[in-house]
Design a protein around this motif. Structure first.
Motif, PDB file in Angstrom:
ATOM      1  N   VAL A 229      41.326  38.179  46.998  1.00  0.00           N
ATOM      2  CA  VAL A 229      40.266  38.849  47.847  1.00  0.00           C
ATOM      3  C   VAL A 229      39.967  39.896  46.683  1.00  0.00           C
ATOM      4  CG1 VAL A 229      40.755  38.534  50.131  1.00  0.00           C
ATOM      5  CG2 VAL A 229      41.677  40.500  48.923  1.00  0.00           C
ATOM      6  N   PHE A 230      38.625  40.288  46.692  1.00  0.00           N
ATOM      7  CA  PHE A 230      37.944  41.444  45.883  1.00  0.00           C
ATOM      8  C   PHE A 230      37.661  42.484  46.975  1.00  0.00           C
ATOM      9  CE2 PHE A 230      36.578  37.820  43.493  1.00  0.00           C
ATOM     10  CZ  PHE A 230      37.025  37.901  42.171  1.00  0.00           C
ATOM     11  N   PRO A 231      37.839  43.782  46.375  1.00  0.00           N
ATOM     12  CA  PRO A 231      37.097  45.035  47.438  1.00  0.00           C
ATOM     13  C   PRO A 231      35.663  44.730  47.797  1.00  0.00           C
ATOM     14  CG  PRO A 231      38.371  45.719  45.312  1.00  0.00           C
ATOM     15  CD  PRO A 231      38.214  43.950  45.029  1.00  0.00           C
ATOM     16  N   ALA A 232      35.345  44.975  48.807  1.00  0.00           N
ATOM     17  CA  ALA A 232      33.993  44.601  49.010  1.00  0.00           C
ATOM     18  C   ALA A 232      32.880  45.487  48.097  1.00  0.00           C
ATOM     19  CB  ALA A 232      33.801  45.354  50.436  1.00  0.00           C
ATOM     20  N   GLU A 233      33.208  46.450  47.548  1.00  0.00           N
ATOM     21  CA  GLU A 233      32.278  46.985  46.782  1.00  0.00           C
ATOM     22  C   GLU A 233      32.470  46.518  44.944  1.00  0.00           C
ATOM     23  OE1 GLU A 233      36.102  49.518  46.976  1.00  0.00           O
ATOM     24  OE2 GLU A 233      34.575  48.502  48.307  1.00  0.00           O
ATOM     25  N   VAL A 234      32.888  45.548  44.991  1.00  0.00           N
ATOM     26  CA  VAL A 234      33.237  44.992  43.392  1.00  0.00           C
ATOM     27  C   VAL A 234      32.048  44.816  42.847  1.00  0.00           C
ATOM     28  CG1 VAL A 234      33.001  42.546  44.406  1.00  0.00           C
ATOM     29  CG2 VAL A 234      34.331  43.157  42.159  1.00  0.00           C
ATOM     30  N   GLU A 235      31.990  45.651  41.519  1.00  0.00           N
ATOM     31  CA  GLU A 235      30.969  45.561  41.024  1.00  0.00           C
ATOM     32  C   GLU A 235      30.569  44.312  39.794  1.00  0.00           C
ATOM     33  OE1 GLU A 235      29.044  48.289  36.983  1.00  0.00           O
ATOM     34  OE2 GLU A 235      31.248  48.565  37.845  1.00  0.00           O
ATOM     35  N   MET A 236      29.426  43.886  39.812  1.00  0.00           N
ATOM     36  CA  MET A 236      28.995  42.549  39.121  1.00  0.00           C
ATOM     37  C   MET A 236      28.655  43.118  37.895  1.00  0.00           C
ATOM     38  SD  MET A 236      30.319  40.351  41.518  1.00  0.00           S
ATOM     39  CE  MET A 236      29.728  38.855  40.775  1.00  0.00           C
ATOM     40  N   VAL A 237      28.939  42.519  36.647  1.00  0.00           N
ATOM     41  CA  VAL A 237      28.724  42.797  35.618  1.00  0.00           C
ATOM     42  C   VAL A 237      28.319  41.404  34.727  1.00  0.00           C
ATOM     43  CG1 VAL A 237      29.969  45.016  35.582  1.00  0.00           C
ATOM     44  CG2 VAL A 237      30.803  42.919  34.526  1.00  0.00           C
ATOM     45  N   PRO A 238      27.537  41.496  33.340  1.00  0.00           N
ATOM     46  CA  PRO A 238      27.459  40.586  32.651  1.00  0.00           C
ATOM     47  C   PRO A 238      28.476  39.970  31.836  1.00  0.00           C
ATOM     48  CG  PRO A 238      25.770  42.294  32.226  1.00  0.00           C
ATOM     49  CD  PRO A 238      26.863  42.970  33.113  1.00  0.00           C
ATOM     50  N   PRO A 239      28.802  38.561  31.811  1.00  0.00           N
ATOM     51  CA  PRO A 239      30.064  37.964  31.346  1.00  0.00           C
ATOM     52  C   PRO A 239      30.237  38.568  29.785  1.00  0.00           C
ATOM     53  CG  PRO A 239      28.484  36.310  31.422  1.00  0.00           C
ATOM     54  CD  PRO A 239      27.938  37.534  32.175  1.00  0.00           C
ATOM     55  N   PRO A 240      31.402  38.772  29.412  1.00  0.00           N
ATOM     56  CA  PRO A 240      31.644  39.156  27.925  1.00  0.00           C
ATOM     57  C   PRO A 240      31.223  37.946  27.078  1.00  0.00           C
ATOM     58  CG  PRO A 240      33.929  38.544  28.968  1.00  0.00           C
ATOM     59  CD  PRO A 240      32.617  38.593  30.130  1.00  0.00           C
ATOM     60  N   PRO A 241      30.977  38.132  26.016  1.00  0.00           N
ATOM     61  CA  PRO A 241      30.499  37.161  24.720  1.00  0.00           C
ATOM     62  C   PRO A 241      31.623  36.264  24.686  1.00  0.00           C
ATOM     63  CG  PRO A 241      30.085  39.292  23.880  1.00  0.00           C
ATOM     64  CD  PRO A 241      30.763  39.679  25.162  1.00  0.00           C
ATOM     65  N   PRO A 245      28.637  29.759  26.530  1.00  0.00           N
ATOM     66  CA  PRO A 245      27.914  30.677  27.520  1.00  0.00           C
ATOM     67  C   PRO A 245      28.424  30.365  28.884  1.00  0.00           C
ATOM     68  CG  PRO A 245      26.318  29.602  25.943  1.00  0.00           C
ATOM     69  CD  PRO A 245      27.597  28.724  25.659  1.00  0.00           C
ATOM     70  N   SER A 246      28.534  31.329  29.455  1.00  0.00           N
ATOM     71  CA  SER A 246      28.943  31.400  30.872  1.00  0.00           C
ATOM     72  C   SER A 246      27.822  30.651  31.770  1.00  0.00           C
ATOM     73  CB  SER A 246      29.234  32.538  31.365  1.00  0.00           C
ATOM     74  OG  SER A 246      29.524  32.537  32.903  1.00  0.00           O
ATOM     75  N   SER A 247      28.188  30.097  32.685  1.00  0.00           N
ATOM     76  CA  SER A 247      27.258  29.556  33.816  1.00  0.00           C
ATOM     77  C   SER A 247      26.676  30.418  34.966  1.00  0.00           C
ATOM     78  CB  SER A 247      27.721  28.343  34.430  1.00  0.00           C
ATOM     79  OG  SER A 247      28.910  28.739  35.301  1.00  0.00           O
ATOM     80  N   GLN A 248      27.451  31.654  34.713  1.00  0.00           N
ATOM     81  CA  GLN A 248      27.051  32.707  35.852  1.00  0.00           C
ATOM     82  C   GLN A 248      26.555  34.059  35.191  1.00  0.00           C
ATOM     83  OE1 GLN A 248      27.592  32.622  39.176  1.00  0.00           O
ATOM     84  NE2 GLN A 248      28.540  30.634  39.015  1.00  0.00           N
ATOM     85  N   PRO A 249      25.263  34.404  35.301  1.00  0.00           N
ATOM     86  CA  PRO A 249      24.825  35.586  34.922  1.00  0.00           C
ATOM     87  C   PRO A 249      25.567  36.980  35.137  1.00  0.00           C
ATOM     88  CG  PRO A 249      23.701  35.091  37.016  1.00  0.00           C
ATOM     89  CD  PRO A 249      24.482  33.981  36.869  1.00  0.00           C
ATOM     90  N   LEU A 250      26.248  36.794  36.242  1.00  0.00           N
ATOM     91  CA  LEU A 250      26.917  38.129  36.487  1.00  0.00           C
ATOM     92  C   LEU A 250      28.300  37.658  37.017  1.00  0.00           C
ATOM     93  CD1 LEU A 250      24.434  40.495  38.383  1.00  0.00           C
ATOM     94  CD2 LEU A 250      25.336  40.432  36.066  1.00  0.00           C
ATOM     95  N   VAL A 251      29.262  38.347  36.535  1.00  0.00           N
ATOM     96  CA  VAL A 251      30.820  38.146  36.996  1.00  0.00           C
ATOM     97  C   VAL A 251      31.475  39.356  37.585  1.00  0.00           C
ATOM     98  CG1 VAL A 251      30.983  36.002  35.286  1.00  0.00           C
ATOM     99  CG2 VAL A 251      31.805  38.592  34.770  1.00  0.00           C
ATOM    100  N   PRO A 252      32.517  39.280  38.343  1.00  0.00           N
ATOM    101  CA  PRO A 252      33.237  40.421  38.941  1.00  0.00           C
ATOM    102  C   PRO A 252      33.825  41.291  37.690  1.00  0.00           C
ATOM    103  CG  PRO A 252      34.444  38.590  39.412  1.00  0.00           C
ATOM    104  CD  PRO A 252      33.045  38.358  39.097  1.00  0.00           C
ATOM    105  N   ALA A 253      33.694  42.676  37.634  1.00  0.00           N
ATOM    106  CA  ALA A 253      34.353  43.521  36.415  1.00  0.00           C
ATOM    107  C   ALA A 253      35.886  43.534  36.694  1.00  0.00           C
ATOM    108  CB  ALA A 253      33.748  44.960  36.801  1.00  0.00           C
ATOM    109  N   ILE A 254      36.451  43.121  37.959  1.00  0.00           N
ATOM    110  CA  ILE A 254      37.925  43.187  38.139  1.00  0.00           C
ATOM    111  C   ILE A 254      38.275  41.852  38.476  1.00  0.00           C
ATOM    112  CG2 ILE A 254      38.075  45.570  38.497  1.00  0.00           C
ATOM    113  CD1 ILE A 254      38.487  45.038  41.416  1.00  0.00           C
ATOM    114  N   HIS A 307      37.726  31.910  41.176  1.00  0.00           N
ATOM    115  CA  HIS A 307      36.706  32.085  42.047  1.00  0.00           C
ATOM    116  C   HIS A 307      35.934  33.192  42.252  1.00  0.00           C
ATOM    117  CE1 HIS A 307      37.784  27.773  43.872  1.00  0.00           C
ATOM    118  NE2 HIS A 307      38.894  28.363  43.481  1.00  0.00           N
ATOM    119  N   MET A 308      34.549  33.006  42.363  1.00  0.00           N
ATOM    120  CA  MET A 308      33.498  34.242  42.189  1.00  0.00           C
ATOM    121  C   MET A 308      33.789  34.714  43.691  1.00  0.00           C
ATOM    122  SD  MET A 308      31.689  34.660  39.448  1.00  0.00           S
ATOM    123  CE  MET A 308      30.195  35.228  40.154  1.00  0.00           C
ATOM    124  N   PRO A 309      33.608  36.058  44.020  1.00  0.00           N
ATOM    125  CA  PRO A 309      33.318  36.647  45.248  1.00  0.00           C
ATOM    126  C   PRO A 309      32.402  35.839  46.087  1.00  0.00           C
ATOM    127  CG  PRO A 309      33.135  38.327  43.473  1.00  0.00           C
ATOM    128  CD  PRO A 309      32.897  36.774  42.875  1.00  0.00           C
TER     129      PRO A 309
END
Length: 446
Positions: A229-241, A245-254, A307-309
């Motif tokens: 699980v992720f915390p409910a407030e998990v921050e979504m950020v751009p994936p690192p280079p 290329p990632s198929s996801q525009p944003l990924v969890p920071a943790i 897995h993504m949130p």
């Protein structure tokens, strides 16, 4: 009830809506006899001993009714839903999904195979029935039993032919898939309930949880401690280079963590969810809002198949006095109190009691035939018998409550006579299973 005549008359009257759906006069005679045989005294509830106790001379007619007759059980199953909804359905009812094992010897009975039997806590040679129970407070009414066919059965056409498995049930289905099929049938019939409950055997399935949410249902299910699980407030950020290329525009920071790890430092509170025969039942609970790691599988933080949130839900932990720990997920609203959340989760126990009573008192596991049709008809008759008993007990409890309201104007009753709502007061000579003490824990989420 004052004796066998009253009991038989009550059963015949209650079964009338079922008998109308049966149509044929011979079936209309056999159905009440079969149900009466299940309810009546005697340790064995297979066809031959029931026929003997009913004074039928031969068991051929009962056997033909349950195993060989060409009649459709679907109308009776539909009527059972109507009657169960009248008994305990409503906005404060809940639907419990579970399964129960029927231990068997040999290999010829339909669906029998070495498989995990939750009631035994180990692998055993058995049949497994996926069950659905409608309940209110602590009053259960089981409404569906469907056989799970292991892959060693669905991959063997000759075996399926011999057991008479219908074509529509020959494709392998997991237990959660069977449960969802039955859930859709129950909802289509208009059965009323508020929350769906299930143990970790079903809650472990992300597709099962997501299917419940897709149906706009509230649910509370068990999960293993390692569920990510992720915390409910998990921050979504751009994936690192990366090279690709990632198929996801944003990924969890943790990274996601296990349910057990996330709850470790939470505040735990000791709560009582109901009073049992030996006193209050209580345990320590903690809850926190999370996002379950059950979204699309991607490469995250240098690892594949992460897995993504997904959906935001409650993560609940339970610490029992024995040291055992349990974990749950629930999508009930965020404003629900911890006590109501715990009460809803613990309400699942009523289905286990119903399974035990159907086996010990009504002979659910006594069927000696080997066919798909015979097993499911026997199971349906058992469900109908159980529903009738709950109808009788609830009616008696209501009469007892009415009498108590006027007790001050009436002389005291015989102190040696059990109260009408008491477990042993209804059809005691028939060795009826006891009605649970009704606590009516409020699980409505406001």
């Amino acid at each position: 009830m004052n004796g066998p005549v009253d009991w038989e008359r009550a059963l015949q009257a209650w079964l009338e809506p079922f008998l109308v759906r049966l149509g044929h006069c011979a079936r209309r005679r056999m159905c009440p006899l079969y149900v009466a045989g299940l309810i009546g005294p005697g340790d064995r509830k297979s066809v031959q001993p029931m026929a003997q106790r009913l004074g039928m001379g031969s068991h051929d007619q009962l056997h033909h009714f349950v195993s060989a007759g060409t009649w459709d059980a679907a109308p009776l199953a539909a009527e059972l839903l109507v009657q169960a909804d009248r008994l305990v359905g409503g906005p404060d009812a809940y639907l419990v999904i579970d399964d129960t094992a029927l231990p068997k010897k040999g290999t010829r009975s339909v669906g029998v195979a070495p498989q995990y039997a939750s009631a035994l806590g180990k692998n055993a040679n058995c049949q497994t029935l996926v069950s659905v129970t409608l309940a209110k407070g602590e009053v259960p009414v089981p409404i569906s039993l469907r056989l799970f066919l292991p892959e060693i059965w669905t991959s063997d056409a000759a075996r399926l032919d011999k057991a008479g498995v219908p074509e529509e049930h020959r494709t392998f289905q997991t237990k959660p898939e069977i449960a969802l099929t039955e859930l859709d049938r129950i909802r289509a019939a208009g059965v009323r309930f508020r929350v769906v409950l299930a143990d970790a055997g079903y809650g472990i399935s992300a597709s099962f949880r997501q299917a419940l949410s897709a149906r706009d249902l509230l649910w509370a299910v068990g999960i293993p401690r390692i569920q990510k699980v992720f915390p409910a407030e998990v921050e979504m950020v751009p994936p690192p280079p990366a090279r690709r290329p990632s198929s996801q525009p944003l990924v969890p920071a943790i990274e996601a963590v296990s349910a057990e790890a996330l709850l470790q430092d939470q505040r735990w509170r000791t709560l009582t969810w109901r009073r049992g025969t030996k006193g209050p039942l209580k345990a320590a609970f903690a809850a926190v809002r999370v996002r379950v790691a059950d979204g699309p599988a991607v490469r995250l933080h240098g690892r594949n198949n992460q897995h993504m949130p997904g959906e935001e839900v409650w993560l609940v932990g339970e610490r029992r006095s024995s040291g055992e720990r349990k974990f749950y997920l629930s999508n009930v609203p965020a404003e629900v109190s911890l006590k109501r959340l715990a009460s809803a989760i613990k309400a699942r126990w009523v289905c286990e009691q119903a399974h035990q009573q159907m086996k010990e008192e009504l002979g659910l596991d006594h069927f000696e035939g080997r066919s798909w049709t015979g097993l499911h008809r026997h199971a349906l008759m058992t469900l109908i018998a159980f529903a009738f008993l709950q109808h009788q007990r609830l009616a008696a409890a209501g009469r007892g409550k009415k009498k108590r309201t006027t007790a001050s104007a009436e002389p005291a009753g015989d102190p040696g006579r059990p109260h009408p709502a008491h477990a042993g007061s209804i059809l005691a000579t028939r060795h009826m299973p006891p009605l649970p003490t009704t606590d009516h824990a409020d699980i409505r989420q406001t």
